[in-house]
Design a protein around this motif. Structure first.
Motif, mmCIF file in Angstrom:
data_model
loop_
_atom_site.group_PDB
_atom_site.id
_atom_site.type_symbol
_atom_site.label_atom_id
_atom_site.label_comp_id
_atom_site.label_asym_id
_atom_site.label_seq_id
_atom_site.Cartn_x
_atom_site.Cartn_y
_atom_site.Cartn_z
ATOM 1 N N ASP A 4 0.842 -1.197 0.000
ATOM 2 C CA ASP A 4 0.000 0.000 0.000
ATOM 3 C C ASP A 4 0.875 1.244 0.000
ATOM 4 O O ASP A 4 0.960 1.972 0.994
ATOM 5 N N ALA A 5 1.535 1.485 -1.094
ATOM 6 C CA ALA A 5 2.481 2.600 -1.180
ATOM 7 C C ALA A 5 1.780 3.941 -1.013
ATOM 8 O O ALA A 5 2.342 4.878 -0.438
ATOM 9 N N ALA A 6 0.545 4.022 -1.488
ATOM 10 C CA ALA A 6 -0.157 5.297 -1.426
ATOM 11 C C ALA A 6 -0.329 5.766 0.021
ATOM 12 O O ALA A 6 -0.268 6.956 0.316
ATOM 13 N N ARG A 7 -0.519 4.805 0.901
ATOM 14 C CA ARG A 7 -0.660 5.193 2.314
ATOM 15 C C ARG A 7 0.675 5.554 2.922
ATOM 16 O O ARG A 7 0.749 6.366 3.843
ATOM 17 N N ALA A 8 1.723 4.905 2.423
ATOM 18 C CA ALA A 8 3.041 5.125 3.004
ATOM 19 C C ALA A 8 3.573 6.527 2.695
ATOM 20 O O ALA A 8 4.209 7.167 3.531
ATOM 21 N N VAL A 9 3.266 7.005 1.483
ATOM 22 C CA VAL A 9 3.886 8.265 1.053
ATOM 23 C C VAL A 9 3.650 9.445 2.012
ATOM 24 O O VAL A 9 4.606 10.065 2.473
ATOM 25 N N PRO A 10 2.373 9.762 2.343
ATOM 26 C CA PRO A 10 2.206 10.940 3.227
ATOM 27 C C PRO A 10 2.868 10.760 4.588
ATOM 28 O O PRO A 10 3.399 11.723 5.153
ATOM 29 N N LEU A 11 2.850 9.529 5.098
ATOM 30 C CA LEU A 11 3.497 9.288 6.388
ATOM 31 C C LEU A 11 4.990 9.580 6.298
ATOM 32 O O LEU A 11 5.582 10.215 7.179
ATOM 33 N N ARG B 228 11.245 4.331 -2.225
ATOM 34 C CA ARG B 228 10.550 3.077 -2.564
ATOM 35 C C ARG B 228 9.054 3.320 -2.755
ATOM 36 O O ARG B 228 8.453 2.860 -3.743
ATOM 37 N N ALA B 229 8.477 4.074 -1.837
ATOM 38 C CA ALA B 229 7.031 4.295 -1.899
ATOM 39 C C ALA B 229 6.654 5.042 -3.170
ATOM 40 O O ALA B 229 5.680 4.700 -3.849
ATOM 41 N N LEU B 230 7.456 6.058 -3.491
ATOM 42 C CA LEU B 230 7.153 6.824 -4.708
ATOM 43 C C LEU B 230 7.296 5.937 -5.933
ATOM 44 O O LEU B 230 6.528 6.043 -6.888
ATOM 45 N N GLY B 231 8.306 5.062 -5.842
ATOM 46 C CA GLY B 231 8.541 4.164 -6.968
ATOM 47 C C GLY B 231 7.412 3.169 -7.148
ATOM 48 O O GLY B 231 7.078 2.782 -8.265
ATOM 49 N N GLU B 232 6.798 2.790 -6.052
ATOM 50 C CA GLU B 232 5.761 1.750 -6.130
ATOM 51 C C GLU B 232 4.372 2.329 -6.271
ATOM 52 O O GLU B 232 3.394 1.615 -6.448
ATOM 53 N N GLN B 233 4.320 3.613 -6.122
ATOM 54 C CA GLN B 233 3.014 4.264 -6.148
ATOM 55 C C GLN B 233 2.382 4.173 -7.540
ATOM 56 O O GLN B 233 3.084 4.222 -8.535
ATOM 57 N N GLU B 234 1.082 4.048 -7.609
ATOM 58 C CA GLU B 234 0.366 4.079 -8.894
ATOM 59 C C GLU B 234 -0.489 5.327 -8.960
ATOM 60 O O GLU B 234 -1.245 5.579 -8.014
ATOM 61 N N PRO B 235 -0.453 6.144 -9.961
ATOM 62 C CA PRO B 235 0.531 6.101 -11.042
ATOM 63 C C PRO B 235 1.896 6.605 -10.566
ATOM 64 O O PRO B 235 1.955 7.480 -9.703
ATOM 65 N N ALA B 236 2.939 6.034 -11.095
ATOM 66 C CA ALA B 236 4.289 6.391 -10.656
ATOM 67 C C ALA B 236 4.711 7.686 -11.317
ATOM 68 O O ALA B 236 5.391 7.691 -12.334
ATOM 69 N N VAL B 237 4.290 8.769 -10.738
ATOM 70 C CA VAL B 237 4.545 10.074 -11.365
ATOM 71 C C VAL B 237 5.814 10.736 -10.852
ATOM 72 O O VAL B 237 6.254 11.726 -11.380
ATOM 73 N N GLU B 238 6.367 10.189 -9.772
ATOM 74 C CA GLU B 238 7.498 10.906 -9.172
ATOM 75 C C GLU B 238 8.761 10.052 -9.168
ATOM 76 O O GLU B 238 9.501 10.032 -8.195
ATOM 77 N N LEU B 239 8.991 9.362 -10.232
ATOM 78 C CA LEU B 239 10.145 8.464 -10.276
ATOM 79 C C LEU B 239 11.456 9.235 -10.184
ATOM 80 O O LEU B 239 12.417 8.776 -9.559
ATOM 81 N N ALA B 240 11.459 10.405 -10.766
ATOM 82 C CA ALA B 240 12.698 11.187 -10.727
ATOM 83 C C ALA B 240 13.025 11.545 -9.279
ATOM 84 O O ALA B 240 14.160 11.405 -8.812
ATOM 85 N N ARG B 241 11.993 11.948 -8.542
ATOM 86 C CA ARG B 241 12.230 12.333 -7.138
ATOM 87 C C ARG B 241 12.665 11.107 -6.338
ATOM 88 O O ARG B 241 13.546 11.184 -5.475
ATOM 89 N N ALA B 242 12.036 9.957 -6.678
ATOM 90 C CA ALA B 242 12.400 8.726 -5.996
ATOM 91 C C ALA B 242 13.879 8.445 -6.194
ATOM 92 O O ALA B 242 14.598 8.117 -5.236
ATOM 93 N N ALA B 243 14.348 8.637 -7.390
ATOM 94 C CA ALA B 243 15.753 8.371 -7.657
ATOM 95 C C ALA B 243 16.650 9.318 -6.875
ATOM 96 O O ALA B 243 17.670 8.919 -6.305
ATOM 97 N N VAL B 244 16.209 10.585 -6.833
ATOM 98 C CA VAL B 244 17.002 11.574 -6.086
ATOM 99 C C VAL B 244 17.076 11.184 -4.608
ATOM 100 O O VAL B 244 18.141 11.211 -3.983
ATOM 101 N N LEU B 245 15.908 10.778 -4.067
ATOM 102 C CA LEU B 245 15.859 10.415 -2.645
ATOM 103 C C LEU B 245 16.731 9.198 -2.376
ATOM 104 O O LEU B 245 17.461 9.140 -1.376
ATOM 105 N N ALA B 246 16.664 8.221 -3.257
ATOM 106 C CA ALA B 246 17.464 7.008 -3.063
ATOM 107 C C ALA B 246 18.946 7.360 -3.071
ATOM 108 O O ALA B 246 19.717 6.861 -2.251
#
Lengths: 297, 1044
Positions: free
Chosen positions: B951-958, B985-1003
């Motif tokens: 449930d990535a969508a729930r994880a993101v705001p937390l 990870r959460a951004l990467g798994e989120q649907e729709p995956a709109v923030e992949l670039a940010r996910a990469a930056v965070l990783a």
């Protein structure tokens, strides 16, 4: 009656004049002669101008001695005072003068709140009653026994006379404590009391009066004697036959009860608002503590 | 029954009625107002009652003629001064005229000032001297104090001097007045305002000093700021105008010594100066110092610029020289006393003549003369008694101490000297006046209380002398320990107020000299302890113990043993301390010395219960201590009762019983504030102990606030360089760390360590906690080698000073275990954690809450080692123990909940993990609010469980929330990096995956931070890089990266 005989015979004189039912107690008291001479000496030293034959004094003394007690009783006597009283009783001129100056004039200071004209009246009655005999009755001053100070005995009579005069004239209010006196019980000489609003002051006095009335009689008397009449703890201890500390504790308890009752009165019956009540109670408490300290010194 | 007659009442008053009759009369009197009134008239009562109101309305200060005050009847107003009004009054009791002076203190400290006035006036009342106006009576009226003074028929010296007088006559009158001043000085009183207007010359030609400056501060301590010693520094023009216009009115400054003008303390030497100004003026017709303003006047006086007297003066050079010496600006250059000055002023033959004249004048009043001579001889004896003070704090020793301080060349020495000298001056001055008072009161030898007070004060003087002796040889460390030394001086006022409970048991007269000598040495040894010179103290006390062998005075033996035990305790030798203290206990019991018995039990509570952590025994010791304190009375011995609270609070803390610790310490804090004042050292101990309770209750902000209060208080008392500040700094740092202020924490610990290392051997017990904490903080930063080094030192120190099984020792072991864990040496880590667990268990039993922490660490290590069942068992056990101790909603249990959650995630049970994490989050939010590092950890924990549940969508705001908390209140960089990674990870798994670039930056951010932590983050770093390999950085935002 030659000098040496007089000196030798003081004890014999005493035995001769003590009423028969009490004379047994005065047989064989050790050093009686010396003690008597000391008493006489005290009187003559204190009042050198007064002339009083030793026999008159010893006779007078004999009338006042209890059946028992011996030497200790004699030692406790106020010799000079008794000597003066005895001389006054026989109308010795210098003694009457000395009595007027050294005793009577010190009475008004303790008469309490009395008008100047009343003071004169009281003194006049006192002179009559104390110093003048009526028919066969000797002057009242002959009743003074020498056991307490003469001045104290005379002052008691003075206050009694004030009371008598007051009831004669219907001046009964003397026996009620005027409100100001009552408040002074809590706050002697307190300028802050003057700053209290008139109605608060009235409330305080009313509450105090009600609270006092609700107190057990014994406690009320104790507070009155100590706080209004200013009798010291030591004196109260003597009167109550208790140690000073226990009297002090009793005064303290009585005082606390009074405060508690007063607080209850102020709070419930008079419906003072909160801040006024608190300031009044604060004043009551702090001033009472203060006056207590002051009087217990 | 009718009213009893006057004879009966009179007998009743003096207690001469037979008992039965007395009771009858009493019963009557209680109900009879008339008799009460009569009794009042007959008794020796204060006749204020029933007399017309004293004050006319509107002017409460003024008493009308005929008004009464106490027993005095006011006749007329004589005058008024700054402090009050003077009336002529009559004393009916003693049938004499008096002057009645009413003093009404004003300002904020009315009550305090009133008490001071009263005490000083009472001291003055005991002073009977022909050249001091007699104080007959002293009392309180409302907020004021009144004095009934001898009414002198005559004039002031100021008026007397307006007539031309031959210099011999002037000198004679001044010699009189000088003798009056000298007598006051001998009684410990300082006039403070000597001037011609304050000397009365009677018609008999006799001079009497009056108007002692009662309402001014007595000493350099300056306790009443609103009544300044010197007039406030008025603008120059004003003072110029007043000085020239009304010289006499503002005359006082003209007579003031420079130290007084400067607002410093005033003593007998300042009176001497004022006396000489007045004498100079009287002899030469002008004042010695010129100045049209206060400032000029002060400058002239300070520079000693005396105007040259006229040449035609007949005054002999002998007199002039003596006066000039009395006018020296430096007090120590004047005559050492008034007596010395008077001797120099009066030539031999003239002195004899004066004495003869006085004798002749009083010869006709034999009683008076004899009384005076006796009183005078007694006063002289008292003066001798008081001179003993010079040995402790005379000018010579004072100067040597000052020199010793300045010789240390420490930057803080001058400041320390200022604080010290003013405190000791005040102590000396108080001692002097109390000792004089008690000596005078002991006149006639009947007053047991006064004798007790004297004995108590003399014992305090030994202590004072011992402290100043140590100070005389002050080295840098002693200078640092000045505040403790000063605080160790026991109070003096208690000698007057409750001498019985402040005096040690006294031996028979036969033994007295040897016991006194031993007690003096004991005081010296105690001063060594307070100065931090423990070894020296132990040496002295041990020697003393041998010396008193055979003296057979048990209370003394108990005292010596007690100090020896205390010294060992402070030196960290708990075992020896315990043995010695039991010996002290037996000696005290044998000597029926309850006070020492109480002190020993209290100290044993600390040594055994706290220092040695034998908490099972502590309960029993505490009962003993409580019982004996109860027997002594908490109120009579507040110091011991306070100590007991402190020590018990400490033991409860060691036992982990926070509620009870809280109770003890809160009560103790209150008692300490009442007994020692809010700014005392003792109070700071309670503040910091309560801080420890708050810290353990997981209330870091509250704990920090308490520690900071304690810190401020101590820095004020000790200065900022004091080694004893280290403990509190260390505690402060721990809370700073909890609040995410890691760098502040580390620097606080480093400061603590530096302070300690500067003054103690490198293996001193007190170095343990800061070493341990610094090690743990460095571990979090990934500085593992540095951390290990500190922790190993801490471990060695704890093992030696506290014992191998003390919880502190276990803490150091656990910390070392976690360093090994971070170093990926899991076997080593496991062995450390097992040891920690075993040791705490053997000391406290398997059910102690202190066992929970090592259990938790053990579980964490086992988790990583893959031993999931073992790990789970240990973590659940830790959880259980913490729950039992602190309740299921305490934040403390989160230390077990979070590791359990991680374990369940690894074990593939994300729902369980989620439950644990949500519980932890709730606990922390309740206890700490929503913005702390702990909350961030909990949020990450919940989010990770959601991720595991897909449930990535729930994880993101937390995780966004956690990240923003971490930015604001950073703590553990690894935890923070982990949050970044989880968010990636959460951004990467989120649907729709709109923030992949940010996910990469965070990783990438997470990877960099973990890399910086070195070995510590190796495992986590591996996960991040693996994820990065699976999720290469997207070339465009729109394209979704393929996932396996």
């Amino acid at each position: 009656m030659s000098g040496p005989r007089e000196e030798e015979s003081l004890s014999a004189l005493l035995r001769a004049h003590v009423p028969p039912e009490r004379s047994a107690g005065w047989e064989g008291v050790e050093g009686l002669e010396t003690l008597l001479r000391e008493l006489l000496g005290k009187g003559r030293e204190a009042w050198p101008a007064v002339t009083l034959p030793a026999e008159t004094f010893v006779k007078h003394l004999g009338r006042h001695l209890p059946a028992e007690g011996g030497a200790e009783v004699l030692r406790q006597l106020h010799g000079a005072d008794l000597y003066l009283a005895c001389a006054c009783a026989v109308g010795e001129r210098h003694a009457l003068l000395a009595f007027e100056q050294h005793v009577l004039q010190k009475v008004p200071a303790r008469l309490g709140q009395v008008a100047a004209s009343t003071v004169d009246e009281v003194l006049q009655v006192m002179r009559q009653r104390l110093l003048l005999g009526r028919g066969d009755t000797p002057p009242r001053i002959a009743d003074y026994s020498g056991r307490g100070p003469l001045l104290s005995w005379v002052r008691i009579i003075g206050v009694r006379i004030v009371g008598e005069l007051a009831s004669l004239d219907g001046r009964q209010e003397l026996f009620d404590e005027p409100p100001e006196t009552l408040a002074r019980m809590l706050a002697p000489n307190d300028p802050e009391r003057d700053l209290l609003k008139e109605n608060s002051r009235q409330a305080l006095v009313t509450a105090l009066r009600t609270a006092l009335a609700a107190m057990p009689e014994g406690e009320r008397a104790l507070l009155r004697l100590h706080h209004i009449h200013g009798l010291t703890m030591d004196r109260l201890a003597t009167m109550y036959g208790e140690p000073r500390s226990s009297i002090a504790r009793r005064v303290m308890h009585a005082r606390e009860r009074l405060l508690k009752l007063t607080r209850g009165e102020l709070a419930s019956r008079l419906r003072l608002d909160g801040s006024e009540l608190e300031s009044l109670l604060g004043l009551v408490r702090s001033r009472l503590d203060l006056s207590l300290n002051h009087l217990m010194d | 029954m009718g009213c009893p007659d006057e004879t009966t009442l009179s007998d009743f008053l003096v207690g001469l009625l037979p008992e039965a009759r007395r009771q009858e009369v009493l019963a009557h009197v209680e109900g009879c107002a008339a008799c009460q009134r009569a009794l009042a008239a007959g008794g020796d009562s204060t006749p204020t009652a029933g007399v017309p109101e004293a004050s006319p309305p509107g002017s409460p200060e003024l008493l009308a003629r005929g008004a009464t005050l106490s027993r005095y009847v006011v006749r007329e107003r004589l005058g008024s001064g700054a402090m009050g009004v003077v009336y002529a009054a009559y004393d009916p009791e003693l049938d004499r005229q008096v002057a009645l002076k009413l003093l009404r203190p004003e300002g904020r400290h009315v009550e305090e000032l009133k008490q001071r006035l009263l005490r000083e006036a009472q001291a003055l009342a005991r002073l009977s001297h022909p050249h001091v106006v007699a104080v007959h009576d002293v009392g309180v009226c409302g907020d004021g104090v009144f004095l009934a003074l001898e009414l002198v028929d005559g004039t002031t010296l100021a008026d007397w001097l307006k007539e031309p007088r031959p210099w011999r006559e002037v000198l004679r009158v001044f010699l009189d007045a000088g003798r009056g001043l000298a007598a006051a000085h001998a009684a410990g009183l300082v006039h403070r305002d000597f001037k011609p207007a304050n000397v009365l010359v009677g018609r008999d030609g006799r001079a009497r000093v009056t108007d002692f400056g009662l309402a001014r501060p007595a000493t350099r301590a300056g306790m009443l700021p609103e009544t300044p010693t010197a007039p406030p520094a008025a603008p120059e023009e004003d003072s110029l105008g007043q000085l020239t216009r009304t010289g006499a009115l503002l005359g006082t400054p003209a007579y003031m010594a420079p130290e007084q003008l400067d607002g410093h303390g005033v003593d007998a030497l300042s009176d001497q100066f004022s006396f000489c100004v007045a004498l100079y003026e009287a002899l030469y017709g002008m004042r010695p110092f010129e100045g049209l303003s206060l400032r000029e006047l002060g400058r002239a006086a300070r520079e000693g610029k005396v105007k040259a007297p006229g040449r035609d003066s007949k005054v002999p050079a002998r007199v002039r020289n003596a006066v000039l010496r009395g006018l020296r600006p430096r007090p120590e250059e004047r005559f050492p006393s008034m007596e010395a000055l008077l001797a120099a002023l009066a030539p031999g033959p003239s002195r004899v003549r004066t004495w003869v004249a006085v004798s002749a004048a009083t010869a006709c009043l034999v009683g008076v003369a004899v009384g005076y001579v006796v009183a005078h001889r007694h006063a002289a004896q008292c003066a001798q008694e008081v001179e003993k003070l010079d040995a402790a704090w005379g000018p010579a020793r004072r100067e040597r101490v000052r020199a010793a301080f300045l010789a240390t060349n420490k930057p803080y020495a001058a400041d320390a000297w200022e604080k010290l000298s003013s405190a000791l001056d005040a102590h000396a001055s108080l001692w002097r006046s109390l000792r004089t008072e008690s000596c005078v009161a002991a006149d006639g030898g009947t007053s047991g209380l006064a004798l007790q007070t004297s004995a108590c004060l003399d014992a305090r003087l030994w202590q004072f002398a011992a402290v100043t002796e140590v100070l005389e040889k002050a080295d840098a460390q002693t200078v640092q320990n000045v505040p403790q030394l000063v605080a160790s001086l026991e109070g003096l006022a208690v000698c007057r107020d409750a001498p019985a409970s402040s005096t040690r048991p006294q031996p028979s007269e036969l033994l007295r000299p040897r016991v006194d000598a031993a007690r003096r040495k004991l005081a010296e040894a105690r001063a060594r302890m307070e100065a931090g010179r423990h070894a020296e103290g132990i040496e002295m006390t041990s020697a003393l113990l041998k010396e008193i062998d055979g003296l057979d005075y048990r209370p003394l033996e108990a005292e010596v043993l007690f100090l020896l035990g205390q010294l060992h305790g402070h030196a960290g030798k708990s075992k020896e301390a315990e043995d010695i203290l039991y010996r002290a206990l037996w000696a005290a019991e044998a000597g029926r010395d309850d006070e020492t018995v109480a002190r020993v039990w209290v100290l044993l509570v600390w040594i055994v219960g706290d220092q040695m952590a034998r908490v099972g025994e502590a309960d029993r010791l505490a009962q003993h201590a409580r019982a004996v304190v109860e027997r002594l009375g908490r109120e009579r011995f507040p110091a011991i009762a306070t100590d007991l609270h402190l020590r018990l609070g400490g033991v409860r803390l060691v036992q982990g019983k926070l509620e009870q610790a809280d109770d003890e310490l809160t009560q103790g804090l209150e008692l300490s504030r009442k007994t020692y004042g809010p700014d005392s050292l003792r109070t700071s101990y309670f503040l910091s102990s309560l801080g420890r309770v708050r810290a353990r209750q997981n209330r870091p902000a509250d704990a920090l606030a308490l520690y900071q209060q304690a810190q401020q208080l101590r820095e004020r008392l000790w200065g900022s360089e004091h080694p004893a500040l280290a403990l509190n700094l260390s505690n402060l740092a721990t809370e700073l760390l909890s609040l995410g202020r890691a760098e502040e924490a580390i620097s606080s610990w480093r400061r603590a360590l530096a302070l300690l290392e500067a003054s103690r051997p490198p293996d001193h017990a007190s170095l343990g906690p800061p070493l341990n904490n610094l090690g743990s903080a460095l571990r979090d930063r990934g500085r593992l080698d540095e951390a290990r080094k500190y922790l190993q030192r801490a471990l060695a120190i704890f093992e030696r000073s506290k014992g191998p099984n003390h919880p502190n020792t276990a803490t150091a072991l656990s910390a070392l275990g976690m360093v090994a864990y971070d170093s990926q040496n899991l076997d080593e880590a496991l062995s450390y954690q097992r040891q920690a667990l075993e040791r705490v268990q053997s000391a406290l039993g398997p059910d102690s809450p202190r066992v929970a922490a090592p259990l938790m660490y053990l579980g964490v290590v086992q988790h990583r080692m893959g031993q999931h069942d073992e790990a789970r068992r240990h973590l659940l056990r830790a959880l259980h123990l913490w729950e039992k101790e602190n309740g299921p909603e305490s934040a403390t249990i989160n230390h077990a909940l979070r590791p359990l959650a991680r374990l369940e995630l690894s074990a593939g049970a994300p729902r369980k993990a989620l439950a644990y994490c949500q519980r932890a989050l709730g606990n922390d939010e309740r206890a700490q609010g929503t913005e702390t590092p702990d909350v961030a950890m909990d949020l990450a924990c919940v989010a990770e469980a959601h991720l595991a549940l897909g449930d990535a969508a729930r994880a993101v705001p937390l995780l966004e929330r956690a990240r923003s908390v971490n930015e604001r209140t950073p703590r553990d960089p690894l935890e923070e990096a982990w949050v970044s990674f989880l968010l990636a990870r959460a951004l990467g798994e989120q649907e729709p995956a709109v923030e992949l670039a940010r996910a990469a930056v965070l990783a990438e951010e997470a990877r960099a931070r973990m890399a910086a932590l070195g070995t510590r983050a190796r495992v986590e770093l591996r996960e991040v890089t693996a994820w990065q390999e699976r999720h290469p950085a997207p070339s465009s935002v729109a394209r979704k990266a393929g996932t396996p």
